[in-house]
Scaffold this active site. Structure first.
Site, PDB file in Angstrom:
ATOM      1  N   THR A 136      10.667 -32.728  -4.503  1.00 59.26           N
ATOM      2  CA  THR A 136      10.392 -33.181  -5.864  1.00 59.26           C
ATOM      3  C   THR A 136      11.568 -32.817  -6.751  1.00 59.26           C
ATOM      4  OG1 THR A 136       8.006 -33.017  -5.585  1.00 59.26           O
ATOM      5  CG2 THR A 136       8.804 -32.941  -7.845  1.00 59.26           C
TER       6      THR A 136
ATOM      7  N   PHE B 218      12.787 -32.098 -10.581  1.00 56.02           N
ATOM      8  CA  PHE B 218      12.271 -31.657 -11.870  1.00 56.02           C
ATOM      9  C   PHE B 218      13.377 -31.782 -12.907  1.00 56.02           C
ATOM     10  CE2 PHE B 218       9.903 -29.579  -8.583  1.00 56.02           C
ATOM     11  CZ  PHE B 218       8.608 -29.463  -9.053  1.00 56.02           C
TER      12      PHE B 218
END
Ligand SMILES: C=C(O[C@@H]1C=C(C(=O)O)C=C[C@H]1O)C(=O)O
Length: 365
Positions: free
Chosen positions: A265, A267
């Site tokens: 992921t 960010f």
């Protein structure tokens, strides 16, 4: 020399090296305190100094990685220096960081990876609250998920950029490993419910289909929340990461159950501070074009003709009119680079609206 004597001699050497390392780290910390004094002194009265310099921190980490000759690998060495810098910066000013909570989420892990552990991290109940907390000046920066390599965009984050004036000051990528977690009282052969965040359930869909096809999947507000719930339920399990497992004292019934081994992921670090160029930067913009044939093509041509590397393009409803859209675009370069300035000007002339969300150093760690 006997083994015991060799060991003793090596430990004496390690003790003496540690003393030198401590002396050097303390020297470095004093330098950071001097930097703070210089920053304060050179400022017009009433203005607050900018202590945190992401462009400088990116340079320091890259420099260390270039110098590193092993035996520790580059990532490990950078991680150690990340923590040293974090402690030095805390002497200047401890940063307050808001993240998507509760404690134990991947957003918190991302915040600590990016800023190191010498920060005051504050969990927020929703992505929008992270934005509001930064906008209100209650914290220095916020950390929000923006895209996952398996599941795609995090729409809440993209939509929040439409509602708040925010500067993107950095990015951080985290490898996401999910585990199937149970509590002490869980009857592991009688699990009827598995809790997790919808994104995580989706990232483990195939594994769940294969191993727990008939068990109810319940989407909750975060992985940490899922972990918290199983503590009091004997017939449920949670999908969450290492931090949540540790925080809630759960054990792993199955490890690394994400469908794709490279599941990551990305960010974003949001704040109010413009970051100067480092020579290895990315820029994020939002553009809305007139609703006519070829609008997207028109938008992309200036990037193509100038050889600018687009790293991401995402479409969202604009919220200002039915069937109108905005494009979120990330590309390599800094908005102060002459070439990028030129391209942005060309796009600005054609677009209904263009907003530069920020230019920031590419993730180092
Ligand atoms: C020391 C400074 O301030 C902070 C601390 C840094 C460090 O410890 O290396 C680097 C950048 C800043 O975030 C600086 O600006 O050089």
């Amino acid at each position: 020399m006997s083994d015991a004597d060799q060991l003793k001699a090596l430990r004496v050497r390690i003790d003496s090296l540690d003393e030198k390392i401590l002396e050097l780290i303390s020297d470095r910390a004093r330098c950071a305190q001097d930097v703070a004094r210089v920053k304060m002194a050179s400022l017009p009265a009433g203005e607050t100094p900018v202590f945190y310099r992401p462009e400088r921190e990116a340079w320091v980490l890259k420099h260390i990685m270039e110098l590193n000759k092993g035996p520790l690998d580059n990532e490990e060495v950078a991680r150690l220096f990340r923590e040293i810098m974090s402690s030095c910066l805390a002497l200047e000013q401890p940063l307050k960081i808001a993240y998507l909570g509760p404690e134990g989420t991947f957003s918190q892990a991302a915040a600590l990876k990016h800023f190191g552990h010498a920060v005051i991290s504050q969990p927020m109940a929703a992505i929008d609250e992270v934005f509001r907390e930064v906008a209100a000046g209650a914290v220095n920066f916020g950390v929000v998920p923006v895209e996952n390599s398996t599941e795609g965009a995090v729409n809440h984050t993209l939509d929040s950029f439409l509602e708040h004036d925010m500067v993107i000051c950095g990015e951080v990528e985290l490898r996401i490993h999910h585990h199937l977690l149970v509590g002490e009282t869980t009857k592991t052969d009688r699990i009827t419910r598995i809790y997790s965040h919808a994104q995580s359930l989706a990232q483990c869909r195939k594994w769940l289909d294969a191993h727990y096809p008939n068990v109810e999947r319940v989407a909750v507000s975060s992985n940490a929340d899922a972990a918290k719930r199983v503590k009091s339920e004997w017939n449920s399990a949670a999908i969450a990461g290492d931090m949540a497992a540790q925080l809630y004292g759960l054990s792993k019934l199955a490890e690394k159950i994400e469908d794709r081994p490279d599941n990551s992921t990305r960010f974003l670090i949001i704040g109010n501070q413009e970051v100067p160029p480092t020579g290895d930067d990315k820029t994020s913009i939002i553009v809305s074009m007139r609703n006519k044939p070829g609008a997207l093509h028109e938008l992309l041509v200036p990037f193509h003709t100038n050889g600018i590397d687009l790293t991401r393009i995402e479409t969202r409803p604009s919220r200002s009119g039915k069937w109108t859209y905005v494009f979120f675009i990330d590309f390599v370069g800094h908005h102060q680079d002459p070439l990028i300035k030129d391209v942005l000007e060309k796009i600005g002339n054609e677009a209904v609206a263009l907003k530069v969300l920020g230019s920031y150093p590419k993730a180092v760690l």
